[in-house]
Design an enzyme around this catalytic site. Sequence first.
Site, PDB file in Angstrom:
ATOM      1  N   ASP A 190     105.288  78.628  83.546  1.00  0.00           N
ATOM      2  CA  ASP A 190     104.439  79.816  83.365  1.00  0.00           C
ATOM      3  C   ASP A 190     103.789  79.826  81.981  1.00  0.00           C
ATOM      4  O   ASP A 190     104.318  79.246  81.035  1.00  0.00           O
ATOM      5  CB  ASP A 190     105.281  81.095  83.465  1.00  0.00           C
ATOM      6  CG  ASP A 190     105.846  81.333  84.848  1.00  0.00           C
ATOM      7  OD1 ASP A 190     105.639  80.488  85.734  1.00  0.00           O
ATOM      8  OD2 ASP A 190     106.509  82.373  85.038  1.00  0.00           O
ATOM      9  N   ASP A 191     102.688  80.547  81.879  1.00  0.00           N
ATOM     10  CA  ASP A 191     102.057  80.971  80.609  1.00  0.00           C
ATOM     11  C   ASP A 191     101.068  80.003  79.973  1.00  0.00           C
ATOM     12  O   ASP A 191     100.468  80.309  78.957  1.00  0.00           O
ATOM     13  CB  ASP A 191     103.091  81.371  79.525  1.00  0.00           C
ATOM     14  CG  ASP A 191     103.881  82.618  79.900  1.00  0.00           C
ATOM     15  OD1 ASP A 191     103.618  83.172  80.985  1.00  0.00           O
ATOM     16  OD2 ASP A 191     104.755  83.022  79.124  1.00  0.00           O
ATOM     17  N   HIS A 205      98.276  88.639  81.247  1.00  0.00           N
ATOM     18  CA  HIS A 205      99.730  88.752  81.168  1.00  0.00           C
ATOM     19  C   HIS A 205     100.189  90.209  81.051  1.00  0.00           C
ATOM     20  O   HIS A 205     100.988  90.579  80.175  1.00  0.00           O
ATOM     21  CB  HIS A 205     100.273  87.924  79.988  1.00  0.00           C
ATOM     22  CG  HIS A 205     101.630  87.354  80.248  1.00  0.00           C
ATOM     23  ND1 HIS A 205     102.768  87.849  79.661  1.00  0.00           N
ATOM     24  CD2 HIS A 205     102.046  86.352  81.046  1.00  0.00           C
ATOM     25  CE1 HIS A 205     103.820  87.165  80.072  1.00  0.00           C
ATOM     26  NE2 HIS A 205     103.407  86.241  80.922  1.00  0.00           N
ATOM     27  N   HIS A 261     108.657  77.614  80.939  1.00  0.00           N
ATOM     28  CA  HIS A 261     107.394  78.066  80.335  1.00  0.00           C
ATOM     29  C   HIS A 261     106.783  76.937  79.532  1.00  0.00           C
ATOM     30  O   HIS A 261     107.471  76.367  78.670  1.00  0.00           O
ATOM     31  CB  HIS A 261     107.643  79.269  79.420  1.00  0.00           C
ATOM     32  CG  HIS A 261     108.094  80.484  80.160  1.00  0.00           C
ATOM     33  ND1 HIS A 261     109.373  80.627  80.616  1.00  0.00           N
ATOM     34  CD2 HIS A 261     107.411  81.592  80.551  1.00  0.00           C
ATOM     35  CE1 HIS A 261     109.472  81.785  81.253  1.00  0.00           C
ATOM     36  NE2 HIS A 261     108.307  82.395  81.234  1.00  0.00           N
ATOM     37  N   HIS A 296      98.847  83.597  87.174  1.00  0.00           N
ATOM     38  CA  HIS A 296      99.846  84.359  86.402  1.00  0.00           C
ATOM     39  C   HIS A 296      99.152  85.512  85.684  1.00  0.00           C
ATOM     40  O   HIS A 296      99.551  85.905  84.586  1.00  0.00           O
ATOM     41  CB  HIS A 296     100.549  83.414  85.422  1.00  0.00           C
ATOM     42  CG  HIS A 296     101.822  83.939  84.830  1.00  0.00           C
ATOM     43  ND1 HIS A 296     102.815  84.551  85.572  1.00  0.00           N
ATOM     44  CD2 HIS A 296     102.289  83.940  83.550  1.00  0.00           C
ATOM     45  CE1 HIS A 296     103.816  84.893  84.773  1.00  0.00           C
ATOM     46  NE2 HIS A 296     103.516  84.546  83.544  1.00  0.00           N
TER      47      HIS A 296
HETATM   48 ZN   LIG Z   1     104.560  84.816  81.786  1.00  0.00          ZN
END
Ligand SMILES: [Zn+2]
Length: 217
Positions: free
Chosen positions: A35-36, A90, A185, A86
């Site tokens: 993620d991210d 955020h 991540h 995602h």
């Molecule tokens: Zn995230």
Amino acid sequence: MRIVPVKTPTVVKKLLPDYIWEVSTTDKVIYLTFDDGPTPEITNWTLNTLKEYNAQATFFCIGNNIKKYPEIFHNILDQDHAIGNHSNTHLKGWQTNKKEYVSDIQNCQNIINSEIEGRNLTEPKMFRPPYGQIKPKQGKALLELNYKIIMWNVLSFDWDNSINPETCLNNVTAKTEPGSIIVFHDSLKASKNLKYTLPKILEYFGKKGYSFKSLNI
Ligand SMILES: [Zn+2]
């Protein structure tokens, strides 16, 4: 005390059955997710590490980061990993109204779609809520827009710098089973734990006969 457990409890999965928590299989397959990103250095390091072990994965990207680092996003696509949404900025679902939340996700989706244009890919419609936060009404709206909501059943806690890399590794080796969806991540914050843990996970489960696949839901 830690509030969120490494392994998602069955009761949570039963309460939210429309979300995807794991893949039902007895085959030795693991679904790594990141993620991210895209994040300079970390995402490319992740891609190189996965390649070394012939592993596929799924990257839940933030729209704003795709816009900032499109070349890194294309590196992910070039290696045939799966892409997920995602959100664009955020957002925390519990603190955001439905309209704003859905629109932020649609903004990310538009960025993804414009970047994959010309690649002959089916539109990826997997969404992972930032912080795991999503209200029932938000979830319902996204399901109606044909998004698949992808949660997890193993959290590595790689982003948590109060744990040491060995604990991060242990979180994953102790709880992973066939069909597990594991959260990592590709972010700066997680990089210390990620760089220690990821190669070891690939090595450990590879030796046990597991393969690493991208989600295709
Ligand atoms: Zn995230």
